[in-house]
Design a protein around this motif. Structure first.
Motif, mmCIF file in Angstrom:
data_model
loop_
_atom_site.group_PDB
_atom_site.id
_atom_site.type_symbol
_atom_site.label_atom_id
_atom_site.label_comp_id
_atom_site.label_asym_id
_atom_site.label_seq_id
_atom_site.Cartn_x
_atom_site.Cartn_y
_atom_site.Cartn_z
ATOM 1 N N ASP A 54 0.842 -1.191 0.000
ATOM 2 C CA ASP A 54 0.000 0.000 0.000
ATOM 3 C C ASP A 54 0.882 1.248 0.000
ATOM 4 O O ASP A 54 2.115 1.146 0.001
ATOM 5 C CB ASP A 54 -0.946 -0.008 1.203
ATOM 6 C CG ASP A 54 -0.226 -0.014 2.545
ATOM 7 O OD1 ASP A 54 1.019 0.093 2.574
ATOM 8 O OD2 ASP A 54 -0.911 -0.135 3.572
ATOM 9 N N VAL A 55 0.252 2.423 -0.014
ATOM 10 C CA VAL A 55 0.988 3.693 -0.080
ATOM 11 C C VAL A 55 1.931 3.847 1.118
ATOM 12 O O VAL A 55 3.086 4.251 0.969
ATOM 13 C CB VAL A 55 0.009 4.897 -0.163
ATOM 14 C CG1 VAL A 55 0.760 6.210 -0.064
ATOM 15 C CG2 VAL A 55 -0.798 4.828 -1.448
ATOM 16 N N VAL A 100 2.573 8.813 -8.304
ATOM 17 C CA VAL A 100 1.463 8.160 -9.013
ATOM 18 C C VAL A 100 0.831 9.152 -9.985
ATOM 19 O O VAL A 100 0.618 8.825 -11.165
ATOM 20 C CB VAL A 100 0.421 7.604 -8.020
ATOM 21 C CG1 VAL A 100 -0.827 7.138 -8.752
ATOM 22 C CG2 VAL A 100 1.015 6.479 -7.183
ATOM 23 N N SER A 120 1.066 1.627 -10.480
ATOM 24 C CA SER A 120 0.198 1.224 -9.382
ATOM 25 C C SER A 120 -1.063 0.608 -9.970
ATOM 26 O O SER A 120 -1.347 0.744 -11.156
ATOM 27 C CB SER A 120 -0.162 2.430 -8.515
ATOM 28 O OG SER A 120 -0.914 3.364 -9.266
ATOM 29 N N LEU A 153 -4.792 2.197 -3.530
ATOM 30 C CA LEU A 153 -3.717 1.956 -4.482
ATOM 31 C C LEU A 153 -2.846 0.812 -3.989
ATOM 32 O O LEU A 153 -2.589 0.688 -2.800
ATOM 33 C CB LEU A 153 -2.844 3.200 -4.633
ATOM 34 C CG LEU A 153 -3.415 4.344 -5.443
ATOM 35 C CD1 LEU A 153 -2.505 5.561 -5.339
ATOM 36 C CD2 LEU A 153 -3.567 3.945 -6.898
ATOM 37 N N ARG A 154 -2.371 0.002 -4.931
ATOM 38 C CA ARG A 154 -1.464 -1.093 -4.602
ATOM 39 C C ARG A 154 -0.263 -1.030 -5.539
ATOM 40 O O ARG A 154 -0.372 -0.605 -6.684
ATOM 41 C CB ARG A 154 -2.161 -2.448 -4.759
ATOM 42 C CG ARG A 154 -3.323 -2.627 -3.831
ATOM 43 C CD ARG A 154 -2.814 -2.827 -2.417
ATOM 44 N NE ARG A 154 -3.915 -3.089 -1.506
ATOM 45 C CZ ARG A 154 -4.032 -2.519 -0.341
ATOM 46 N NH1 ARG A 154 -3.148 -1.663 0.076
ATOM 47 N NH2 ARG A 154 -5.047 -2.815 0.439
ATOM 48 N N PHE A 155 0.886 -1.468 -5.023
ATOM 49 C CA PHE A 155 2.136 -1.409 -5.768
ATOM 50 C C PHE A 155 2.839 -2.753 -5.707
ATOM 51 O O PHE A 155 2.739 -3.463 -4.718
ATOM 52 C CB PHE A 155 3.078 -0.358 -5.157
ATOM 53 C CG PHE A 155 2.474 0.999 -5.057
ATOM 54 C CD1 PHE A 155 2.629 1.915 -6.081
ATOM 55 C CD2 PHE A 155 1.750 1.366 -3.933
ATOM 56 C CE1 PHE A 155 2.068 3.175 -5.991
ATOM 57 C CE2 PHE A 155 1.198 2.623 -3.835
ATOM 58 C CZ PHE A 155 1.347 3.533 -4.867
#
Length: 85
Positions: free
Chosen positions: A43-44, A62, A69, A76-78
């Protein structure tokens, strides 16, 4: 029996070498941590901690398209350890 010859180094030279070895060990530890296989998407907050920046900086990356992302609902996911361009 052959005599073993050891190079003579002065104390300041030894101290310099010791510091270099310490630095290299720290670099190796960091590289090993970064090369571990990913377990899940980040996550962030996790991404900000990993890159040692604020969450706002990650969000700016982003918006600027500097880091990939994906969205899961509103979150948001990375990919773990993703680097900004």
């Amino acid at each position: 029996m052959e005599e073993l010859v050891v190079a003579e180094l002065k104390i300041p030279e030894l101290e310099t070498l010791i510091e270099e070895v310490r630095g290299l060990r720290a670099d190796i530890r960091e590289l090993l941590q970064r090369s571990l296989p990913p377990e899940s998407l980040w996550d962030v907050k996790t991404m900000a901690r990993y890159h040692r920046v604020s969450e706002d900086t990650v969000m700016r990356w982003v918006r600027e398209g500097r880091i990939k992302s994906s969205r899961s609902g509103s979150k948001l996911r990375f990919e773990p350890r993703a680097k900004p361009d």
